[in-house]
Design a protein around this motif. Structure first.
Motif, PDB file in Angstrom:
ATOM      1  N   GLN A 103      -5.158   0.987 -16.630  1.00 23.09           N
ATOM      2  CA  GLN A 103      -6.519   0.481 -16.471  1.00 23.09           C
ATOM      3  C   GLN A 103      -6.559  -0.926 -15.894  1.00 23.09           C
ATOM      4  O   GLN A 103      -7.646  -1.497 -15.740  1.00 23.09           O
ATOM      5  CB  GLN A 103      -7.238   0.493 -17.826  1.00 23.09           C
ATOM      6  N   SER A 104      -5.382  -1.489 -15.540  1.00 22.22           N
ATOM      7  CA  SER A 104      -5.319  -2.870 -15.070  1.00 22.22           C
ATOM      8  C   SER A 104      -5.696  -3.082 -13.608  1.00 22.22           C
ATOM      9  O   SER A 104      -6.078  -4.198 -13.247  1.00 22.22           O
ATOM     10  CB  SER A 104      -3.910  -3.425 -15.312  1.00 22.22           C
ATOM     11  N   PRO A 105      -5.587  -2.096 -12.696  1.00 20.88           N
ATOM     12  CA  PRO A 105      -5.956  -2.361 -11.300  1.00 20.88           C
ATOM     13  C   PRO A 105      -7.401  -2.832 -11.175  1.00 20.88           C
ATOM     14  O   PRO A 105      -8.293  -2.386 -11.896  1.00 20.88           O
ATOM     15  CB  PRO A 105      -5.750  -1.003 -10.616  1.00 20.88           C
ATOM     16  N   THR A 106      -7.630  -3.722 -10.233  1.00 22.32           N
ATOM     17  CA  THR A 106      -8.975  -4.246 -10.011  1.00 22.32           C
ATOM     18  C   THR A 106      -9.867  -3.184  -9.378  1.00 22.32           C
ATOM     19  O   THR A 106      -9.380  -2.206  -8.781  1.00 22.32           O
ATOM     20  CB  THR A 106      -8.921  -5.472  -9.099  1.00 22.32           C
ATOM     21  N   ALA A 107     -11.156  -3.401  -9.516  1.00 23.20           N
ATOM     22  CA  ALA A 107     -12.112  -2.472  -8.912  1.00 23.20           C
ATOM     23  C   ALA A 107     -11.957  -2.438  -7.400  1.00 23.20           C
ATOM     24  O   ALA A 107     -12.134  -1.386  -6.768  1.00 23.20           O
ATOM     25  CB  ALA A 107     -13.537  -2.884  -9.285  1.00 23.20           C
ATOM     26  N   ALA A 108     -11.594  -3.575  -6.806  1.00 24.23           N
ATOM     27  CA  ALA A 108     -11.403  -3.616  -5.350  1.00 24.23           C
ATOM     28  C   ALA A 108     -10.240  -2.719  -4.929  1.00 24.23           C
ATOM     29  O   ALA A 108     -10.315  -2.023  -3.895  1.00 24.23           O
ATOM     30  CB  ALA A 108     -11.159  -5.054  -4.906  1.00 24.23           C
ATOM     31  N   GLY A 109      -9.161  -2.728  -5.712  1.00 26.64           N
ATOM     32  CA  GLY A 109      -8.030  -1.877  -5.379  1.00 26.64           C
ATOM     33  C   GLY A 109      -8.370  -0.404  -5.491  1.00 26.64           C
ATOM     34  O   GLY A 109      -7.966   0.408  -4.641  1.00 26.64           O
ATOM     35  N   VAL A 110      -9.122  -0.037  -6.532  1.00 27.39           N
ATOM     36  CA  VAL A 110      -9.531   1.357  -6.694  1.00 27.39           C
ATOM     37  C   VAL A 110     -10.459   1.777  -5.564  1.00 27.39           C
ATOM     38  O   VAL A 110     -10.333   2.880  -5.001  1.00 27.39           O
ATOM     39  CB  VAL A 110     -10.212   1.545  -8.062  1.00 27.39           C
ATOM     40  N   GLU A 111     -11.401   0.898  -5.176  1.00 24.15           N
ATOM     41  CA  GLU A 111     -12.318   1.218  -4.079  1.00 24.15           C
ATOM     42  C   GLU A 111     -11.575   1.361  -2.754  1.00 24.15           C
ATOM     43  O   GLU A 111     -11.942   2.179  -1.915  1.00 24.15           O
ATOM     44  CB  GLU A 111     -13.395   0.134  -3.972  1.00 24.15           C
ATOM     45  N   LEU A 112     -10.527   0.560  -2.586  1.00 25.14           N
ATOM     46  CA  LEU A 112      -9.729   0.676  -1.364  1.00 25.14           C
ATOM     47  C   LEU A 112      -9.064   2.046  -1.286  1.00 25.14           C
ATOM     48  O   LEU A 112      -9.055   2.673  -0.211  1.00 25.14           O
ATOM     49  CB  LEU A 112      -8.666  -0.427  -1.338  1.00 25.14           C
ATOM     50  N   MET A 113      -8.523   2.535  -2.393  1.00 28.60           N
ATOM     51  CA  MET A 113      -7.918   3.860  -2.397  1.00 28.60           C
ATOM     52  C   MET A 113      -8.963   4.938  -2.144  1.00 28.60           C
ATOM     53  O   MET A 113      -8.695   5.927  -1.431  1.00 28.60           O
ATOM     54  CB  MET A 113      -7.228   4.112  -3.742  1.00 28.60           C
ATOM     55  N   ARG A 152      -3.344  10.785  -6.495  1.00 27.81           N
ATOM     56  CA  ARG A 152      -2.697   9.932  -5.491  1.00 27.81           C
ATOM     57  C   ARG A 152      -2.901   8.450  -5.848  1.00 27.81           C
ATOM     58  O   ARG A 152      -1.996   7.636  -5.686  1.00 27.81           O
ATOM     59  CB  ARG A 152      -3.267  10.228  -4.105  1.00 27.81           C
ATOM     60  N   THR A 153      -4.090   8.128  -6.321  1.00 27.66           N
ATOM     61  CA  THR A 153      -4.343   6.768  -6.786  1.00 27.66           C
ATOM     62  C   THR A 153      -3.461   6.435  -7.980  1.00 27.66           C
ATOM     63  O   THR A 153      -2.971   5.312  -8.118  1.00 27.66           O
ATOM     64  CB  THR A 153      -5.829   6.608  -7.171  1.00 27.66           C
ATOM     65  N   TYR A 154      -3.239   7.424  -8.834  1.00 30.45           N
ATOM     66  CA  TYR A 154      -2.371   7.240 -10.002  1.00 30.45           C
ATOM     67  C   TYR A 154      -0.958   6.880  -9.563  1.00 30.45           C
ATOM     68  O   TYR A 154      -0.342   5.947 -10.104  1.00 30.45           O
ATOM     69  CB  TYR A 154      -2.368   8.522 -10.822  1.00 30.45           C
ATOM     70  N   GLY A 155      -0.422   7.605  -8.587  1.00 35.36           N
ATOM     71  CA  GLY A 155       0.959   7.372  -8.158  1.00 35.36           C
ATOM     72  C   GLY A 155       1.142   6.146  -7.294  1.00 35.36           C
ATOM     73  O   GLY A 155       2.182   5.485  -7.359  1.00 35.36           O
ATOM     74  N   LYS A 156       0.148   5.832  -6.469  1.00 31.04           N
ATOM     75  CA  LYS A 156       0.278   4.732  -5.519  1.00 31.04           C
ATOM     76  C   LYS A 156      -0.241   3.395  -6.038  1.00 31.04           C
ATOM     77  O   LYS A 156       0.204   2.340  -5.580  1.00 31.04           O
ATOM     78  CB  LYS A 156      -0.466   5.085  -4.223  1.00 31.04           C
ATOM     79  N   LEU A 157      -1.193   3.430  -6.955  1.00 29.87           N
ATOM     80  CA  LEU A 157      -1.810   2.191  -7.410  1.00 29.87           C
ATOM     81  C   LEU A 157      -1.660   1.973  -8.915  1.00 29.87           C
ATOM     82  O   LEU A 157      -1.132   0.953  -9.343  1.00 29.87           O
ATOM     83  CB  LEU A 157      -3.299   2.182  -7.040  1.00 29.87           C
ATOM     84  N   ARG A 158      -2.134   2.927  -9.708  1.00 27.15           N
ATOM     85  CA  ARG A 158      -2.205   2.691 -11.143  1.00 27.15           C
ATOM     86  C   ARG A 158      -0.825   2.603 -11.795  1.00 27.15           C
ATOM     87  O   ARG A 158      -0.566   1.699 -12.600  1.00 27.15           O
ATOM     88  CB  ARG A 158      -3.038   3.787 -11.815  1.00 27.15           C
ATOM     89  N   LEU A 159       0.066   3.555 -11.479  1.00 30.89           N
ATOM     90  CA  LEU A 159       1.377   3.554 -12.128  1.00 30.89           C
ATOM     91  C   LEU A 159       2.214   2.337 -11.735  1.00 30.89           C
ATOM     92  O   LEU A 159       2.816   1.695 -12.618  1.00 30.89           O
ATOM     93  CB  LEU A 159       2.115   4.854 -11.817  1.00 30.89           C
ATOM     94  N   PRO A 160       2.287   1.955 -10.441  1.00 24.48           N
ATOM     95  CA  PRO A 160       3.014   0.714 -10.127  1.00 24.48           C
ATOM     96  C   PRO A 160       2.414  -0.511 -10.809  1.00 24.48           C
ATOM     97  O   PRO A 160       3.141  -1.403 -11.258  1.00 24.48           O
ATOM     98  CB  PRO A 160       2.902   0.618  -8.601  1.00 24.48           C
ATOM     99  N   ALA A 161       1.080  -0.562 -10.897  1.00 24.45           N
ATOM    100  CA  ALA A 161       0.440  -1.698 -11.568  1.00 24.45           C
ATOM    101  C   ALA A 161       0.715  -1.703 -13.064  1.00 24.45           C
ATOM    102  O   ALA A 161       0.644  -2.756 -13.709  1.00 24.45           O
ATOM    103  CB  ALA A 161      -1.065  -1.661 -11.321  1.00 24.45           C
ATOM    104  N   ALA A 162       1.046  -0.538 -13.630  1.00 22.68           N
ATOM    105  CA  ALA A 162       1.267  -0.440 -15.077  1.00 22.68           C
ATOM    106  C   ALA A 162       2.684  -0.814 -15.489  1.00 22.68           C
ATOM    107  O   ALA A 162       2.942  -0.993 -16.685  1.00 22.68           O
ATOM    108  CB  ALA A 162       0.960   0.990 -15.546  1.00 22.68           C
TER     109      ALA A 162
END
Length: 276
Positions: free
Chosen positions: A160-170, A179-189
């Protein structure tokens, strides 16, 4: 370890043999040789035979630690997998988080001393085809029970740590949730996950040791602590050899988990560079 050794020997040198009391209440243990043997006495006991003509104590403690390490590894892997699944589900579905997270937290309030006999009783009739349930499996279940909690909570916070801007970009790339889970959320976690894994490793060791003591499982360091404690009055240094083995086992597990962090954190940095 050096600081602990200095504190131990320092208190033994200046402490009261009958225990330090404040307002009539003992706040520090007795500093006599029966309650607090010298550390070099414990080290010497490691090199002596466990029984007359038997194996040296260090070998017995080492074999017991290996047994507990194997059980701890099973519990750690199972607990980590359960924590991953729960954290992913709670991150994906908000209703699951609201309904499940309070029970995940509440689960850790159950005392292990009461839980271990229940697990042993429930699992006694289980079998995997021709293979009956083994005592060490009960201990592994208890270790997994303690290990899943820090992974579930820590990973959930990280997901839940990625910013809203990062999620909107995905989303602008038409990336789905997985795909967002693997590319953004999991690395950020990952920065949240590895402290949780270290806690899970330490918790799994505690669960395995307490499980061995509570269920009477032979072969592990927990059972060895109980067996050696019977000789506390005649051979106090022998009791501390088993406790030392349990402490070193916890440090080894934490160190192994820390080593896993290095390649995965390098992978995270490569992912960040690619995203940028």
């Amino acid at each position: 370890m050096i600081v602990f050794a200095l504190l131990w020997e320092g208190y033994k040198a200046v402490g009261n043999p009958e225990g330090t009391a404040v307002l009539g209440v003992k706040v520090l243990p007795r500093a006599d040789d029966l309650s607090m043997p010298h550390l070099w006495t414990v080290a010497q006991r490691l090199g002596k035979p466990e029984l007359t003509g038997g194996r040296p104590v260090w070998q017995v403690v080492f074999d017991a630690c290996l047994f507990t390490l194997g059980v701890t590894a099973v519990g750690f892997v199972v607990g980590t997998a359960i924590g991953f699944v729960l954290a992913t589900l709670m991150s994906r579905f908000r209703v699951v988080e609201r309904g499940l997270l309070p029970y995940v937290v509440l689960s850790q309030t159950v005392p292990l001393v009461a839980l271990a006999p229940l697990v042993a009783g429930w699992s006694g009739a289980l079998s995997f085809g021709p293979y009956p349930w083994q005592d060490w499996m009960t201990v592994a279940v208890i270790a997994a029970y303690l290990a899943f909690f820090p992974v579930a909570v820590g990973l959930l916070r990280g997901l839940q740590s990625p910013t809203a801007a990062g999620v909107e970009l995905m989303r602008s790339y038409a990336a789905g949730w997985w795909r967002t889970y693997g590319k953004l959320r999991l690395p950020a976690a990952l920065p949240f996950l590895f402290p949780a894994l270290r806690l899970a490793g330490a918790a799994a060791v505690v669960g395995a040791v307490v499980g061995e003591i509570s269920t009477g499982t032979r072969g592990g360091i927990g059972r060895l602590v109980i067996e050696y404690s019977r000789e506390a009055t005649s051979d106090p240094a022998k009791v501390y050899t088993a406790m030392l083995g349990a402490a070193v086992l916890g440090l080894v597990v934490a160190g192994v988990v820390s080593l896993l962090e290095l390649p995965l954190m390098r992978h995270r940095r490569r992912v960040e560079v690619n995203v940028v």
